[in-house]
Design a protein around this motif. Structure first.
Motif, PDB file in Angstrom:
ATOM      1  N   ILE A  84       0.861  -1.180   0.000  1.00  5.53           N
ATOM      2  CA  ILE A  84       0.000   0.000   0.000  1.00  5.53           C
ATOM      3  C   ILE A  84       0.897   1.228   0.000  1.00  5.53           C
ATOM      4  CG2 ILE A  84      -1.725   1.283   1.321  1.00  5.53           C
ATOM      5  CD1 ILE A  84      -2.611  -1.468   2.470  1.00  5.53           C
ATOM      6  N   SER A  85       0.678   2.140  -0.942  1.00  5.47           N
ATOM      7  CA  SER A  85       1.609   3.263  -1.117  1.00  5.47           C
ATOM      8  C   SER A  85       1.123   4.565  -0.487  1.00  5.47           C
ATOM      9  CB  SER A  85       1.866   3.498  -2.609  1.00  5.47           C
ATOM     10  OG  SER A  85       0.656   3.810  -3.275  1.00  5.47           O
ATOM     11  N   TRP A  90      -4.832   0.757  10.094  1.00  6.20           N
ATOM     12  CA  TRP A  90      -3.731  -0.017  10.659  1.00  6.20           C
ATOM     13  C   TRP A  90      -3.787  -1.486  10.262  1.00  6.20           C
ATOM     14  CZ3 TRP A  90       0.939   0.300  12.098  1.00  6.20           C
ATOM     15  CH2 TRP A  90       1.527  -0.611  12.989  1.00  6.20           C
ATOM     16  N   ALA A  91      -4.957  -2.093  10.279  1.00 10.16           N
ATOM     17  CA  ALA A  91      -5.056  -3.522   9.961  1.00 10.16           C
ATOM     18  C   ALA A  91      -4.578  -3.799   8.535  1.00 10.16           C
ATOM     19  CB  ALA A  91      -6.496  -4.001  10.142  1.00 10.16           C
ATOM     20  N   GLN A  92      -4.889  -2.913   7.610  1.00 13.52           N
ATOM     21  CA  GLN A  92      -4.445  -3.104   6.228  1.00 13.52           C
ATOM     22  C   GLN A  92      -2.936  -2.927   6.109  1.00 13.52           C
ATOM     23  OE1 GLN A  92      -6.693  -0.688   3.448  1.00 13.52           O
ATOM     24  NE2 GLN A  92      -8.582  -0.977   4.626  1.00 13.52           N
ATOM     25  N   ILE A  93      -2.415  -1.917   6.812  1.00  9.08           N
ATOM     26  CA  ILE A  93      -0.969  -1.667   6.779  1.00  9.08           C
ATOM     27  C   ILE A  93      -0.206  -2.868   7.339  1.00  9.08           C
ATOM     28  CG2 ILE A  93       0.867  -0.271   7.798  1.00  9.08           C
ATOM     29  CD1 ILE A  93      -0.476   1.187   5.519  1.00  9.08           C
ATOM     30  N   ASN A  99       3.464  -7.493   7.142  1.00  5.89           N
ATOM     31  CA  ASN A  99       3.526  -8.934   6.918  1.00  5.89           C
ATOM     32  C   ASN A  99       3.980  -9.247   5.491  1.00  5.89           C
ATOM     33  OD1 ASN A  99       3.046 -11.761   7.609  1.00  5.89           O
ATOM     34  ND2 ASN A  99       1.312 -11.613   6.206  1.00  5.89           N
ATOM     35  N   GLY A 100       3.540  -8.448   4.526  1.00  7.11           N
ATOM     36  CA  GLY A 100       3.961  -8.672   3.145  1.00  7.11           C
ATOM     37  C   GLY A 100       5.454  -8.514   2.964  1.00  7.11           C
ATOM     38  N   THR A 101       6.037  -7.529   3.625  1.00  6.94           N
ATOM     39  CA  THR A 101       7.488  -7.332   3.516  1.00  6.94           C
ATOM     40  C   THR A 101       8.247  -8.468   4.193  1.00  6.94           C
ATOM     41  OG1 THR A 101       7.277  -4.936   3.311  1.00  6.94           O
ATOM     42  CG2 THR A 101       9.386  -5.780   4.109  1.00  6.94           C
ATOM     43  N   TYR A 102       7.774  -8.889   5.368  1.00  5.22           N
ATOM     44  CA  TYR A 102       8.379 -10.081   5.986  1.00  5.22           C
ATOM     45  C   TYR A 102       8.327 -11.267   5.023  1.00  5.22           C
ATOM     46  CZ  TYR A 102       7.938 -14.680   7.988  1.00  5.22           C
ATOM     47  OH  TYR A 102       8.046 -16.034   8.176  1.00  5.22           O
ATOM     48  N   THR A 103       7.177 -11.456   4.392  1.00  7.60           N
ATOM     49  CA  THR A 103       6.999 -12.598   3.489  1.00  7.60           C
ATOM     50  C   THR A 103       7.982 -12.546   2.328  1.00  7.60           C
ATOM     51  OG1 THR A 103       4.649 -12.730   4.078  1.00  7.60           O
ATOM     52  CG2 THR A 103       5.325 -13.818   2.039  1.00  7.60           C
ATOM     53  N   VAL A 104       8.196 -11.367   1.763  1.00  4.64           N
ATOM     54  CA  VAL A 104       9.146 -11.223   0.657  1.00  4.64           C
ATOM     55  C   VAL A 104      10.559 -11.600   1.114  1.00  4.64           C
ATOM     56  CG1 VAL A 104      10.266  -9.552  -0.874  1.00  4.64           C
ATOM     57  CG2 VAL A 104       7.773  -9.519  -0.596  1.00  4.64           C
ATOM     58  N   VAL A 149       5.323   4.075   9.502  1.00  6.18           N
ATOM     59  CA  VAL A 149       5.708   3.040  10.468  1.00  6.18           C
ATOM     60  C   VAL A 149       6.013   1.728   9.751  1.00  6.18           C
ATOM     61  CG1 VAL A 149       4.858   1.600  12.369  1.00  6.18           C
ATOM     62  CG2 VAL A 149       4.465   4.071  12.397  1.00  6.18           C
ATOM     63  N   SER A 150       5.201   1.403   8.726  1.00  5.39           N
ATOM     64  CA  SER A 150       5.429   0.151   7.996  1.00  5.39           C
ATOM     65  C   SER A 150       6.775   0.152   7.288  1.00  5.39           C
ATOM     66  CB  SER A 150       4.297  -0.100   6.998  1.00  5.39           C
ATOM     67  OG  SER A 150       4.393   0.702   5.836  1.00  5.39           O
ATOM     68  N   LYS A 151       7.220   1.324   6.856  1.00  2.60           N
ATOM     69  CA  LYS A 151       8.519   1.395   6.193  1.00  2.60           C
ATOM     70  C   LYS A 151       9.659   1.312   7.206  1.00  2.60           C
ATOM     71  CE  LYS A 151       6.897   1.596   2.041  1.00  2.60           C
ATOM     72  NZ  LYS A 151       7.121   0.493   1.083  1.00  2.60           N
ATOM     73  N   VAL A 152       9.449   1.843   8.419  1.00  2.00           N
ATOM     74  CA  VAL A 152      10.423   1.626   9.495  1.00  2.00           C
ATOM     75  C   VAL A 152      10.550   0.126   9.767  1.00  2.00           C
ATOM     76  CG1 VAL A 152      10.980   2.054  11.915  1.00  2.00           C
ATOM     77  CG2 VAL A 152       9.939   3.867  10.552  1.00  2.00           C
TER      78      VAL A 152
END
Length: 280
Positions: A84-85, A90-93, A99-104, A149-152
């Motif tokens: 998400i750009s 918060w739940a979507q982020i 979680n998507g970045t962890y998965t990658v 926060v998600s990018k941190v």
């Protein structure tokens, strides 16, 4: 005998996985990263344009570990642009960006991918103020949104996978990557598509970077908000300048007003009350 750097450059011209390839930055980078002998494996949950020469397309979510591990098979590097750009609940982020970045990263580890380039953001440090400019790569995070926060978190996940598992990881704090600047603020924050590709190419070909954080911005006359020292150390040299669009933007919007709230913090309008939790 070929040098190790030359050998790495040769390997980097094989298969590169780009997540979020249907998104704004992914669409801009797709033609600019094409090279003879290189395959771009383009992944997104959204529809993609049909694969051209030297391309493969994969329809999958970055939150699907099994699908991502398959997509990483035989890949030399992952450019992780997916997620998400903009600001979102918060739940979507958490689900997509964290979680998507962890998965990658975990998929890359399982598949033996040696390098991941993570599209971070200036919104990691969005609440820093002009009196602190230029911000260095070591500036402490002051995220301006859940998105920030998600990018941190993504930078932290990258650091973990670099130090624990030995991946080369470069986090790029992208400022504003569009075909041309859209606002007066972007006269300072613009990363041209061509410079974006130059920066990614430097990240792909530099030898043994380990873990790095760099900023992504062009050589703007009105820039100087962030440091490019670490990006230049990777071999990046920006060539474009937003000043070519200044007259057009000033004719439309007037001269930049230092009192405009979008200039109060690095994060611009991401710091404004419209993005408070109750408004999402």
């Amino acid at each position: 005998m070929q040098s190790e750097r030359t050998l790495w450059r040769s390997r980097s011209l094989s298969t590169i996985l780009i997540t979020g390839a249907a998104g704004g930055v992914g669409t801009l980078m797709r033609p600019r990263l094409a090279r003879p002998g290189r395959t771009l494996r383009l992944l997104d949950i959204a529809p993609l344009e049909p694969a051209g020469e030297g391309e493969e397309t994969v329809r999958a979510s970055i939150t699907d570990l099994e699908a991502m591990t398959r997509a990483c098979d035989g890949v030399e590097a992952v450019i992780h642009l997916g997620g998400i750009s903009l600001e979102a609940p918060w739940a979507q982020i958490i689900d997509v960006n964290i979680n998507g970045t962890y998965t990658v990263f975990e998929a890359a580890r399982r598949a033996g991918v040696p390098r991941v380039i993570f599209a971070s953001s200036n919104h990691v440090v969005g609440f820093h103020t002009p009196d602190e400019f230029p911000l260095s790569e070591a500036t402490i995070p002051l995220p301006d949104t859940y998105y920030g926060v998600s990018k941190v978190a993504g930078e932290g996940i990258g650091a973990l996978y670099a130090k624990r598992y030995g991946l080369d990881v470069i986090s790029i704090r992208i400022l504003s990557c569009f075909p041309k600047p859209r606002s007066l603020r972007m006269l300072s924050t613009w990363l041209s598509p061509d410079d974006g590709a130059r920066l990614l190419e430097a990240c792909l070909t530099v030898e043994k970077p380990g873990y790095r954080v760099v900023y992504g911005v062009s050589a703007n006359t009105r820039g100087g908000w962030v440091s490019l020292d670490e990006a230049r150390a990777l071999g990046y040299e920006p060539k474009d300048d937003s000043e070519a669009y200044a007259a057009e933007l000033i004719a439309r919007d007037g001269e930049p007003d230092p009192g405009d709230p979008v200039f109060t913090y690095l994060g611009g309008d991401f710091t404004l009350p419209k993005l408070n939790a109750e408004n999402l």
